[in-house]
Design a protein around this motif. Structure first.
Motif, PDB file in Angstrom:
ATOM      1  N   ILE A   2      24.226  73.606  67.430  1.00  0.00           N
ATOM      2  CA  ILE A   2      22.803  73.353  67.678  1.00  0.00           C
ATOM      3  C   ILE A   2      22.402  72.083  66.948  1.00  0.00           C
ATOM      4  O   ILE A   2      22.644  71.930  65.755  1.00  0.00           O
ATOM      5  CB  ILE A   2      21.937  74.542  67.223  1.00  0.00           C
ATOM      6  CG1 ILE A   2      22.258  75.772  68.079  1.00  0.00           C
ATOM      7  CG2 ILE A   2      20.457  74.199  67.329  1.00  0.00           C
ATOM      8  CD1 ILE A   2      21.488  77.010  67.706  1.00  0.00           C
ATOM      9  N   LEU A   3      21.797  71.150  67.698  1.00  0.00           N
ATOM     10  CA  LEU A   3      21.330  69.879  67.146  1.00  0.00           C
ATOM     11  C   LEU A   3      19.805  69.847  67.144  1.00  0.00           C
ATOM     12  O   LEU A   3      19.172  70.436  68.027  1.00  0.00           O
ATOM     13  CB  LEU A   3      21.848  68.707  67.987  1.00  0.00           C
ATOM     14  CG  LEU A   3      23.354  68.560  68.124  1.00  0.00           C
ATOM     15  CD1 LEU A   3      23.685  67.384  69.038  1.00  0.00           C
ATOM     16  CD2 LEU A   3      24.019  68.397  66.767  1.00  0.00           C
ATOM     17  N   HIS A   4      19.241  69.126  66.179  1.00  0.00           N
ATOM     18  CA  HIS A   4      17.779  68.950  66.127  1.00  0.00           C
ATOM     19  C   HIS A   4      17.412  67.786  67.047  1.00  0.00           C
ATOM     20  O   HIS A   4      17.076  66.690  66.602  1.00  0.00           O
ATOM     21  CB  HIS A   4      17.331  68.699  64.690  1.00  0.00           C
ATOM     22  CG  HIS A   4      15.846  68.667  64.545  1.00  0.00           C
ATOM     23  ND1 HIS A   4      15.226  68.087  63.484  1.00  0.00           N
ATOM     24  CD2 HIS A   4      14.843  69.138  65.341  1.00  0.00           C
ATOM     25  CE1 HIS A   4      13.923  68.187  63.616  1.00  0.00           C
ATOM     26  NE2 HIS A   4      13.669  68.821  64.735  1.00  0.00           N
ATOM     27  N   VAL A   5      17.504  68.024  68.339  1.00  0.00           N
ATOM     28  CA  VAL A   5      17.195  67.048  69.386  1.00  0.00           C
ATOM     29  C   VAL A   5      16.562  67.795  70.558  1.00  0.00           C
ATOM     30  O   VAL A   5      16.831  68.973  70.764  1.00  0.00           O
ATOM     31  CB  VAL A   5      18.451  66.287  69.888  1.00  0.00           C
ATOM     32  CG1 VAL A   5      19.105  65.497  68.779  1.00  0.00           C
ATOM     33  CG2 VAL A   5      19.468  67.224  70.526  1.00  0.00           C
ATOM     34  N   GLY A   6      15.719  67.098  71.307  1.00  0.00           N
ATOM     35  CA  GLY A   6      15.226  67.628  72.561  1.00  0.00           C
ATOM     36  C   GLY A   6      16.123  67.148  73.683  1.00  0.00           C
ATOM     37  O   GLY A   6      17.020  66.327  73.480  1.00  0.00           O
ATOM     38  N   MET A   7      15.888  67.643  74.889  1.00  0.00           N
ATOM     39  CA  MET A   7      16.675  67.195  76.035  1.00  0.00           C
ATOM     40  C   MET A   7      15.829  67.251  77.299  1.00  0.00           C
ATOM     41  O   MET A   7      15.175  68.254  77.581  1.00  0.00           O
ATOM     42  CB  MET A   7      17.928  68.042  76.199  1.00  0.00           C
ATOM     43  CG  MET A   7      18.856  67.555  77.294  1.00  0.00           C
ATOM     44  SD  MET A   7      20.404  68.475  77.270  1.00  0.00           S
ATOM     45  CE  MET A   7      21.157  67.864  78.764  1.00  0.00           C
ATOM     46  N   PHE A  41      10.869  63.947  85.437  1.00  0.00           N
ATOM     47  CA  PHE A  41      11.978  64.541  84.693  1.00  0.00           C
ATOM     48  C   PHE A  41      11.753  66.047  84.594  1.00  0.00           C
ATOM     49  O   PHE A  41      10.645  66.541  84.809  1.00  0.00           O
ATOM     50  CB  PHE A  41      12.047  63.966  83.272  1.00  0.00           C
ATOM     51  CG  PHE A  41      12.660  62.601  83.170  1.00  0.00           C
ATOM     52  CD1 PHE A  41      13.942  62.440  82.659  1.00  0.00           C
ATOM     53  CD2 PHE A  41      11.943  61.475  83.539  1.00  0.00           C
ATOM     54  CE1 PHE A  41      14.493  61.179  82.531  1.00  0.00           C
ATOM     55  CE2 PHE A  41      12.486  60.212  83.416  1.00  0.00           C
ATOM     56  CZ  PHE A  41      13.780  60.060  82.908  1.00  0.00           C
ATOM     57  N   SER A  42      12.786  66.773  84.218  1.00  0.00           N
ATOM     58  CA  SER A  42      12.683  68.203  83.935  1.00  0.00           C
ATOM     59  C   SER A  42      13.047  68.438  82.476  1.00  0.00           C
ATOM     60  O   SER A  42      13.881  67.727  81.905  1.00  0.00           O
ATOM     61  CB  SER A  42      13.629  69.006  84.827  1.00  0.00           C
ATOM     62  OG  SER A  42      13.168  68.993  86.152  1.00  0.00           O
ATOM     63  N   LEU A  43      12.445  69.452  81.902  1.00  0.00           N
ATOM     64  CA  LEU A  43      12.767  69.841  80.541  1.00  0.00           C
ATOM     65  C   LEU A  43      14.048  70.661  80.533  1.00  0.00           C
ATOM     66  O   LEU A  43      14.267  71.490  81.422  1.00  0.00           O
ATOM     67  CB  LEU A  43      11.623  70.688  79.960  1.00  0.00           C
ATOM     68  CG  LEU A  43      11.804  71.170  78.527  1.00  0.00           C
ATOM     69  CD1 LEU A  43      11.742  69.996  77.550  1.00  0.00           C
ATOM     70  CD2 LEU A  43      10.733  72.212  78.181  1.00  0.00           C
ATOM     71  N   VAL A  44      14.883  70.396  79.553  1.00  0.00           N
ATOM     72  CA  VAL A  44      16.020  71.273  79.274  1.00  0.00           C
ATOM     73  C   VAL A  44      15.719  72.012  77.969  1.00  0.00           C
ATOM     74  O   VAL A  44      15.810  73.236  77.912  1.00  0.00           O
ATOM     75  CB  VAL A  44      17.349  70.499  79.186  1.00  0.00           C
ATOM     76  CG1 VAL A  44      18.505  71.445  78.861  1.00  0.00           C
ATOM     77  CG2 VAL A  44      17.624  69.737  80.480  1.00  0.00           C
ATOM     78  N   SER A  45      15.327  71.258  76.934  1.00  0.00           N
ATOM     79  CA  SER A  45      14.996  71.881  75.650  1.00  0.00           C
ATOM     80  C   SER A  45      14.081  70.953  74.857  1.00  0.00           C
ATOM     81  O   SER A  45      14.087  69.741  75.052  1.00  0.00           O
ATOM     82  CB  SER A  45      16.260  72.179  74.848  1.00  0.00           C
ATOM     83  OG  SER A  45      16.959  70.982  74.571  1.00  0.00           O
ATOM     84  N   ASP A  46      13.313  71.543  73.963  1.00  0.00           N
ATOM     85  CA  ASP A  46      12.461  70.779  73.073  1.00  0.00           C
ATOM     86  C   ASP A  46      12.800  71.157  71.637  1.00  0.00           C
ATOM     87  O   ASP A  46      12.922  72.341  71.325  1.00  0.00           O
ATOM     88  CB  ASP A  46      10.982  71.070  73.352  1.00  0.00           C
ATOM     89  CG  ASP A  46      10.048  70.227  72.482  1.00  0.00           C
ATOM     90  OD1 ASP A  46      10.259  69.002  72.412  1.00  0.00           O
ATOM     91  OD2 ASP A  46       9.129  70.794  71.889  1.00  0.00           O
ATOM     92  N   ASP A  47      12.985  70.170  70.818  1.00  0.00           N
ATOM     93  CA  ASP A  47      13.185  70.313  69.377  1.00  0.00           C
ATOM     94  C   ASP A  47      14.611  70.667  68.970  1.00  0.00           C
ATOM     95  O   ASP A  47      15.149  70.062  68.065  1.00  0.00           O
ATOM     96  CB  ASP A  47      12.180  71.292  68.776  1.00  0.00           C
ATOM     97  CG  ASP A  47      11.846  70.964  67.338  1.00  0.00           C
ATOM     98  OD1 ASP A  47      11.949  69.781  66.955  1.00  0.00           O
ATOM     99  OD2 ASP A  47      11.499  71.882  66.589  1.00  0.00           O
TER     100      ASP A  47
END
Length: 144
Positions: A2-7, A41-47
Motif C-alpha cells: 500500500i502506497l500513500h498515493v491516489g490513482m 477520468f475515472s477514480l481508482v483510489s484516493d489517498d
C-alpha cells in the motif's frame, strides 16, 4: 504493498491507463484528481493505493475501506464511482512550486513493485495539470 498515493485512470485506445498521484499531504493530489474526474477520468483510489504486479505489469486498486471515496478539502469525504483496479502506466509526482517543473525534462522512470514506471513531475494546481496527465498517457511512450 500500500502506497500513500491516489490513482486516476483514463480510457485510451480501448484500455484503461492509470496514473498514480504522489506528493506530500496538502499539496493538491485530491484536487488534481477531482479536476481530472471532471475531464473524463475515472477514480481508482484516493489517498492510498494497493499496488501489485501480475505478469510483470503494475496494477493498482483502492484498499477495501477506501473504495469509492474521495476527499474534497473544505467539503469532506464524498462517494465517487470508481474502477475496481487498473494497470498503472504513469507516476505523477506533485511539486509545490510551478518553477520546480522542468520545461523540457529528460524521461525518468521509477521502479515500483519491480515495474519501471514513467514519471511526470507537475504542479498539481496548474489549470492544465489534468490535460498534461492525459497527454502523457496518450503520447509519451506510455502505451504498449
Amino acid at each position: 504493498m500500500i502506497l500513500h498515493v491516489g490513482m486516476i485512470a483514463c480510457r485510451i485506445g480501448g484500455e484503461w491507463r492509470g496514473a498514480l498521484i504522489e506528493g506530500p499531504s496538502g499539496i493538491g493530489k485530491s484536487d488534481l484528481a477531482l479536476r481530472a474526474l471532471d475531464q473524463g477520468f475515472s477514480l481508482v483510489s484516493d489517498d492510498y493505493t494497493l499496488v501489485f504486479t501480475s505478469n510483470g505489469q503494475l496494477y493498482g486498486r483502492a484498499p477495501d475501506a477506501l473504495a469509492g471515496l474521495i476527499e474534497a478539502r473544505g467539503i469532506g469525504i464524498l462517494s465517487q464511482p470508481c474502477l475496481p483496479f487498473c494497470r498503472v502506466r504513469l507516476l505523477v509526482r506533485c511539486v509545490g512550486d510551478p518553477l520546480a517543473v522542468e520545461r523540457m525534462p529528460e524521461p525518468q522512470l521509477e521502479m515500483i513493485a519491480g515495474a519501471a514506471t514513467p514519471i511526470l513531475s507537475l504542479w498539481p494546481l496548474e489549470p492544465a495539470a489534468p490535460a498534461k496527465v492525459r497527454r502523457m498517457l496518450e503520447h509519451l511512450g506510455v502505451a504498449g
